[in-house]
Design an enzyme around this catalytic site. Structure first.
Site, PDB file in Angstrom:
ATOM      1  N   GLY A  69     -15.800 -16.413  57.580  1.00 28.79           N
ATOM      2  CA  GLY A  69     -16.669 -15.346  58.027  1.00 28.79           C
ATOM      3  C   GLY A  69     -15.962 -14.417  59.002  1.00 28.79           C
ATOM      4  N   THR A  70     -15.130 -14.983  59.874  1.00 24.69           N
ATOM      5  CA  THR A  70     -14.374 -14.158  60.819  1.00 24.69           C
ATOM      6  C   THR A  70     -13.435 -13.220  60.083  1.00 24.69           C
ATOM      7  OG1 THR A  70     -14.508 -15.782  62.599  1.00 24.69           O
ATOM      8  CG2 THR A  70     -12.669 -14.230  62.680  1.00 24.69           C
ATOM      9  N   GLN A 177     -25.868 -15.890  60.395  1.00 23.22           N
ATOM     10  CA  GLN A 177     -26.918 -16.824  60.780  1.00 23.22           C
ATOM     11  C   GLN A 177     -28.168 -16.720  59.921  1.00 23.22           C
ATOM     12  OE1 GLN A 177     -26.796 -19.320  62.808  1.00 23.22           O
ATOM     13  NE2 GLN A 177     -24.769 -18.903  63.636  1.00 23.22           N
ATOM     14  N   SER A 194     -20.874 -16.332  56.255  1.00 23.87           N
ATOM     15  CA  SER A 194     -19.980 -17.493  56.270  1.00 23.87           C
ATOM     16  C   SER A 194     -20.689 -18.694  55.664  1.00 23.87           C
ATOM     17  CB  SER A 194     -19.557 -17.798  57.711  1.00 23.87           C
ATOM     18  OG  SER A 194     -18.592 -18.820  57.751  1.00 23.87           O
ATOM     19  N   ALA A 195     -20.063 -19.324  54.685  1.00 24.30           N
ATOM     20  CA  ALA A 195     -20.730 -20.360  53.897  1.00 24.30           C
ATOM     21  C   ALA A 195     -21.115 -21.587  54.704  1.00 24.30           C
ATOM     22  CB  ALA A 195     -19.844 -20.776  52.722  1.00 24.30           C
ATOM     23  N   HIS A 196     -20.315 -21.973  55.681  1.00 20.23           N
ATOM     24  CA  HIS A 196     -20.620 -23.220  56.394  1.00 20.23           C
ATOM     25  C   HIS A 196     -21.845 -23.089  57.293  1.00 20.23           C
ATOM     26  CE1 HIS A 196     -18.988 -22.431  60.543  1.00 20.23           C
ATOM     27  NE2 HIS A 196     -18.426 -21.431  59.892  1.00 20.23           N
ATOM     28  N   CYS A 320     -19.964 -23.236  82.048  1.00 22.63           N
ATOM     29  CA  CYS A 320     -19.264 -24.472  82.361  1.00 22.63           C
ATOM     30  C   CYS A 320     -18.758 -25.210  81.132  1.00 22.63           C
ATOM     31  CB  CYS A 320     -20.177 -25.401  83.169  1.00 22.63           C
ATOM     32  SG  CYS A 320     -20.586 -24.746  84.781  1.00 22.63           S
TER      33      CYS A 320
END
Length: 460
Positions: A69-70, A177, A194-196, A320
């Site tokens: 996807g990136t 998403q 993105s497939a995952h 954090c």
């Protein structure tokens, strides 16, 4: 173990597993070759492209498969900017886009271009009219995610697309998403996913570019995937991605309703069960499976570790949990509490009993983490008033500066101030957020010899 981090990566869907195993035997050959094995692989690739295009809502020849996807986002941004370079080198994006979009914008700026970040409201949504006003005569591309990856808020894509079309600016939508839950409203020019994120295998991204959009792929030319995604196609993974997308979309309506009810229960119960909690994101215009909340006086990394020990896998945007100790850019843009941030994103099939157990475990976990940090168990008492105080929290990380503020606010008279000295970036966000939650006045930030001085006036 209850896995509640589907927004990062969803478990492999059973249909994806079946398709992957089957296509390993059929889709190993070069789909560009004319012999039998190549034709068979080519047919699998074509069928996967047609299925994915149907789910996206575009033509098969408008869609290519990328390695992630990136990679799809970076290819989309660079290709659109290059294709419209005569218009200008200005990019418009929302302040809460995925980091892949922000990195592409930074690369553009480093190369001499410019970008405008459109702010969001406290729910994480952009104002469509404000998005439209950011468009300029030299704007080559606009970027707006369909729904936020950290807080689940849906964006006004259709309204933004209309404004972009009126200005003659193509709109890139990052649908990573949301695509598994349904098609993105029409009007977009480019789309990535993105497939995952929907239960397909990792390493498969989608890039759709509408016909008529000026697009010039960057890098060395390649004959595969219309020249937009170089390299040999991973056909088994592509087939599994397309098959699982079709499967989750067939289940989406019923599963979305079920998960929305479970998430609604978390949104309602967490503030009731755990004191000093802020649930963030839009309560209505949101993804069905995702909820994010922030806990005062809690170290986010410790909280996640303790939930993991209790057999819950969740994620966080808290400062954090980052090696850079900088707050989440999404929470920062929203102006909400960043410390003790927990994102729960339920995968398909999550049982109600798992959510029940999470709600049973969470209050004790938060209380234990607060106890370790010495956080106040209740609002500070009001002893005899003293003069305004200065709290030195230099060199101390979140959420300690806020804890120290909470401990002493009751020691000054109403109308007096407490000044917190801190050099942790999160304090700039979390002290104002604490003031809003506890109905105190945040006066502002002042320069200091080291770090900054944050001034709070006691009102109650």
């Amino acid at each position: 173990m209850s896995y509640f981090d589907a927004a990062s990566s969803a478990p492999l869907h059973p249909v994806a597993r079946q398709a992957l195993l089957a296509s390993l035997d059929e889709g190993w050959a070069d789909p560009a070759r004319l012999y039998r094995e190549g034709r068979r692989a080519g047919m699998l690739l074509d069928a996967a492209r047609e299925a994915a295009a149907e789910a996206v809502g575009c033509r098969p020849d408008e869609l290519v498969f990328t390695s992630s996807g990136t990679r799809a986002v970076h290819t989309a941004v660079s290709g659109a900017l290059s294709g419209r370079r005569r218009v200008g080198r200005h990019l418009v994006l929302s302040a809460v886009e995925h980091s892949s979009v922000l990195h592409a914008a930074a690369a553009l700026e480093a190369a001499g271009g410019s970008f405008t970040e459109v702010p969001v409201d406290r729910t994480g949504a952009v104002d469509a009219s404000g998005f439209g006003r950011a468009l300029r005569a030299d704007t080559a591309l606009a970027c707006l995610q369909s729904a936020n990856h950290e807080v689940g808020t849906e964006q006004p894509v259709a309204a933004a697309a209309e404004l972009c079309a009126a200005a003659g600016v193509p709109l890139l939508v990052d649908a990573a998403q949301s695509l598994g839950w349904g098609p993105v409203p029409g009007g977009w020019s480019l789309l990535t996913a993105s497939a995952h994120k929907w239960g397909g295998p990792a390493g498969v991204g989608l890039l759709a570019v509408r016909k008529g959009v000026r697009f010039a792929p960057q890098g060395p030319a390649d004959e595969r995937e219309s020249g937009r995604a170089p390299g040999f196609e991973n056909i088994p993974a592509v087939v599994a991605a397309a098959a699982s997308l079709r499967a989750v979309r067939a289940e989406a309506e019923a599963e979305a309703a079920r998960l929305r009810a479970l998430v609604g229960r978390i949104r309602a119960e967490v503030p009731r069960l755990v004191p000093d909690v802020e649930v963030v994101g839009d309560p209505e215009r949101r993804l069905p499976h995702l909820v994010t909340f922030s806990c005062l006086y809690v170290d986010g990394e410790t909280l996640l570790h303790e939930l993991d020990r209790a057999d819950f896998s969740v994620s966080s945007g808290s400062s954090c949990t980052s090696s850079t100790l900088t707050p989440s850019h999404v929470l920062k843009a929203m102006g909400v509490l960043t410390e003790g941030n927990v994102r729960v994103s339920l995968p398909t099939g999550t049982a109600a009993a798992e959510v029940d157990r999470f709600l049973e475990v969470l209050p004790g976990v938060v209380a234990e983490v607060r106890l370790r940090l010495g956080a106040p168990a209740a609002p500070a008492p009001s002893p005899a008033p003293s003069a305004s105080l200065v709290v030195d929290s230099l060199g101390r990380r979140c959420p300690v500066p806020v804890i120290e503020l909470a401990k002493v606010i009751g020691e000054v008279p109403v109308g007096a101030t407490v000044t917190v000295l801190a050099d942790d970036e999160a304090a700039r966000l979390d002290i104002p957020a604490w003031c809003e939650m506890r109905e105190q006045e945040y006066v502002g930030e002042e320069p200091a010899d080291r770090g900054s001085a944050y001034v709070v006036r006691r009102l109650t």
